[in-house]
Write a protein that holds these residues in place. Structure first.
Motif, PDB file in Angstrom:
ATOM      1  N   LEU A 197     -15.198  96.567  70.158  1.00 44.85           N
ATOM      2  CA  LEU A 197     -16.155  95.536  69.971  1.00 44.85           C
ATOM      3  C   LEU A 197     -16.564  95.523  68.502  1.00 44.85           C
ATOM      4  O   LEU A 197     -16.930  94.520  67.965  1.00 44.85           O
ATOM      5  CB  LEU A 197     -17.193  95.655  70.883  1.00 44.85           C
ATOM      6  N   LYS A 198     -16.979  96.527  67.889  1.00 41.61           N
ATOM      7  CA  LYS A 198     -17.460  96.401  66.256  1.00 41.61           C
ATOM      8  C   LYS A 198     -16.505  96.122  65.597  1.00 41.61           C
ATOM      9  O   LYS A 198     -16.681  95.615  64.685  1.00 41.61           O
ATOM     10  CB  LYS A 198     -17.757  97.975  66.268  1.00 41.61           C
ATOM     11  N   GLY A 199     -15.157  96.497  65.881  1.00 41.28           N
ATOM     12  CA  GLY A 199     -14.055  96.159  64.728  1.00 41.28           C
ATOM     13  C   GLY A 199     -13.658  94.646  65.178  1.00 41.28           C
ATOM     14  O   GLY A 199     -12.703  94.278  64.593  1.00 41.28           O
ATOM     15  N   PHE A 200     -13.970  93.903  65.894  1.00 39.12           N
ATOM     16  CA  PHE A 200     -13.408  92.701  66.424  1.00 39.12           C
ATOM     17  C   PHE A 200     -13.992  91.683  65.364  1.00 39.12           C
ATOM     18  O   PHE A 200     -15.195  91.586  65.106  1.00 39.12           O
ATOM     19  CB  PHE A 200     -13.850  92.293  67.677  1.00 39.12           C
ATOM     20  N   LYS A 201     -13.228  90.973  64.581  1.00 40.99           N
ATOM     21  CA  LYS A 201     -13.494  89.811  63.758  1.00 40.99           C
ATOM     22  C   LYS A 201     -12.986  88.405  64.387  1.00 40.99           C
ATOM     23  O   LYS A 201     -11.721  88.311  64.130  1.00 40.99           O
ATOM     24  CB  LYS A 201     -12.794  90.111  62.284  1.00 40.99           C
ATOM     25  N   PRO A 202     -13.866  87.592  64.773  1.00 42.52           N
ATOM     26  CA  PRO A 202     -13.359  86.441  65.144  1.00 42.52           C
ATOM     27  C   PRO A 202     -12.510  85.695  64.106  1.00 42.52           C
ATOM     28  O   PRO A 202     -12.988  85.528  62.819  1.00 42.52           O
ATOM     29  CB  PRO A 202     -14.600  85.614  65.727  1.00 42.52           C
ATOM     30  N   ALA A 203     -11.568  84.757  64.466  1.00 40.46           N
ATOM     31  CA  ALA A 203     -10.749  83.997  63.521  1.00 40.46           C
ATOM     32  C   ALA A 203     -11.979  82.938  63.183  1.00 40.46           C
ATOM     33  O   ALA A 203     -12.376  82.111  64.171  1.00 40.46           O
ATOM     34  CB  ALA A 203      -9.770  83.303  64.359  1.00 40.46           C
ATOM     35  N   PRO A 204     -12.014  82.441  61.748  1.00 43.15           N
ATOM     36  CA  PRO A 204     -12.520  81.382  61.324  1.00 43.15           C
ATOM     37  C   PRO A 204     -12.348  80.059  62.080  1.00 43.15           C
ATOM     38  O   PRO A 204     -11.143  79.906  62.107  1.00 43.15           O
ATOM     39  CB  PRO A 204     -12.624  81.403  59.917  1.00 43.15           C
ATOM     40  N   ASP A 244     -16.560 104.633  74.667  1.00 42.07           N
ATOM     41  CA  ASP A 244     -16.571 104.759  73.159  1.00 42.07           C
ATOM     42  C   ASP A 244     -15.420 103.796  72.660  1.00 42.07           C
ATOM     43  O   ASP A 244     -15.535 103.281  71.641  1.00 42.07           O
ATOM     44  CB  ASP A 244     -16.099 106.163  72.709  1.00 42.07           C
ATOM     45  N   LEU A 245     -14.306 103.991  73.203  1.00 41.15           N
ATOM     46  CA  LEU A 245     -13.210 102.990  73.053  1.00 41.15           C
ATOM     47  C   LEU A 245     -13.565 101.444  72.988  1.00 41.15           C
ATOM     48  O   LEU A 245     -13.117 100.823  71.939  1.00 41.15           O
ATOM     49  CB  LEU A 245     -12.187 103.288  73.786  1.00 41.15           C
ATOM     50  N   SER A 285     -24.255 115.770  78.673  1.00 43.61           N
ATOM     51  CA  SER A 285     -24.026 114.862  77.268  1.00 43.61           C
ATOM     52  C   SER A 285     -22.786 114.490  76.954  1.00 43.61           C
ATOM     53  O   SER A 285     -22.500 114.253  75.805  1.00 43.61           O
ATOM     54  CB  SER A 285     -24.651 115.985  76.184  1.00 43.61           C
ATOM     55  N   ARG A 286     -21.894 114.843  77.798  1.00 42.72           N
ATOM     56  CA  ARG A 286     -20.364 114.384  77.464  1.00 42.72           C
ATOM     57  C   ARG A 286     -20.413 112.946  77.203  1.00 42.72           C
ATOM     58  O   ARG A 286     -21.075 112.171  78.051  1.00 42.72           O
ATOM     59  CB  ARG A 286     -19.711 114.782  78.490  1.00 42.72           C
ATOM     60  N   LYS A 287     -19.637 112.320  76.447  1.00 39.26           N
ATOM     61  CA  LYS A 287     -19.479 111.021  76.177  1.00 39.26           C
ATOM     62  C   LYS A 287     -18.424 110.386  76.999  1.00 39.26           C
ATOM     63  O   LYS A 287     -17.650 111.024  77.340  1.00 39.26           O
ATOM     64  CB  LYS A 287     -19.336 110.760  74.741  1.00 39.26           C
ATOM     65  N   ASP A 288     -18.704 108.967  77.334  1.00 40.75           N
ATOM     66  CA  ASP A 288     -17.545 108.446  78.173  1.00 40.75           C
ATOM     67  C   ASP A 288     -16.658 107.730  77.157  1.00 40.75           C
ATOM     68  O   ASP A 288     -16.879 107.080  76.231  1.00 40.75           O
ATOM     69  CB  ASP A 288     -18.293 107.255  78.762  1.00 40.75           C
TER      70      ASP A 288
END
Length: 120
Positions: free
Chosen positions: A36-43, A30-31, A23-26
């Motif tokens: 990826l979730k925090g990426f905001k493409p430039a308009p 995670d990083l 159950s240890r996470k990679d």
């Protein structure tokens, strides 16, 4: 009985240990997911295609052919003209490179092949 209890406790500890290892996470995964979730493409600007894409213009409409004004005179001049005939005095060449004209070429192709001389 105490030996049996220890064996059962060791077995359960091993099971917990292996379950916790699975159950240890990679950390790299995670990083990656965090970034990826925090990426905001430039308009993208609305006119970003200007200068890159050419405007389409359809081909011009072809002009219909026109009949000559005096068609009968041109047809009679065509009928009166003699077609150009290739000279029939062409000597039979030894190779296809020197052949000129369709009739001479056909005559060359119909010739028998020269017989090879036997080497003694």
């Amino acid at each position: 009985m105490s030996i049996l209890k220890r064996a059962v406790q060791n077995a359960t500890r091993a099971r917990f240990f292996s379950a916790s290892a699975a159950s240890r996470k990679d950390l790299v995964q995670d990083l990656y997911l965090k970034e990826l979730k925090g990426f905001k493409p430039a308009p993208v600007a609305k006119d970003a295609h200007v200068g890159v894409v050419k405007n389409f213009s359809g081909p011009s409409v072809p002009k219909p052919p026109t009949l000559p004004s005096d068609l009968a005179a041109e047809l009679s001049a065509y009928d009166a003209s003699e077609p150009a005939i290739a000279s029939a005095d062409v000597a039979a060449p030894t190779s296809a490179e020197g052949v000129s004209g369709a009739d001479a070429f056909l005559e060359f192709m119909e010739q028998d092949l020269p017989k090879e001389e036997a080497h003694h």
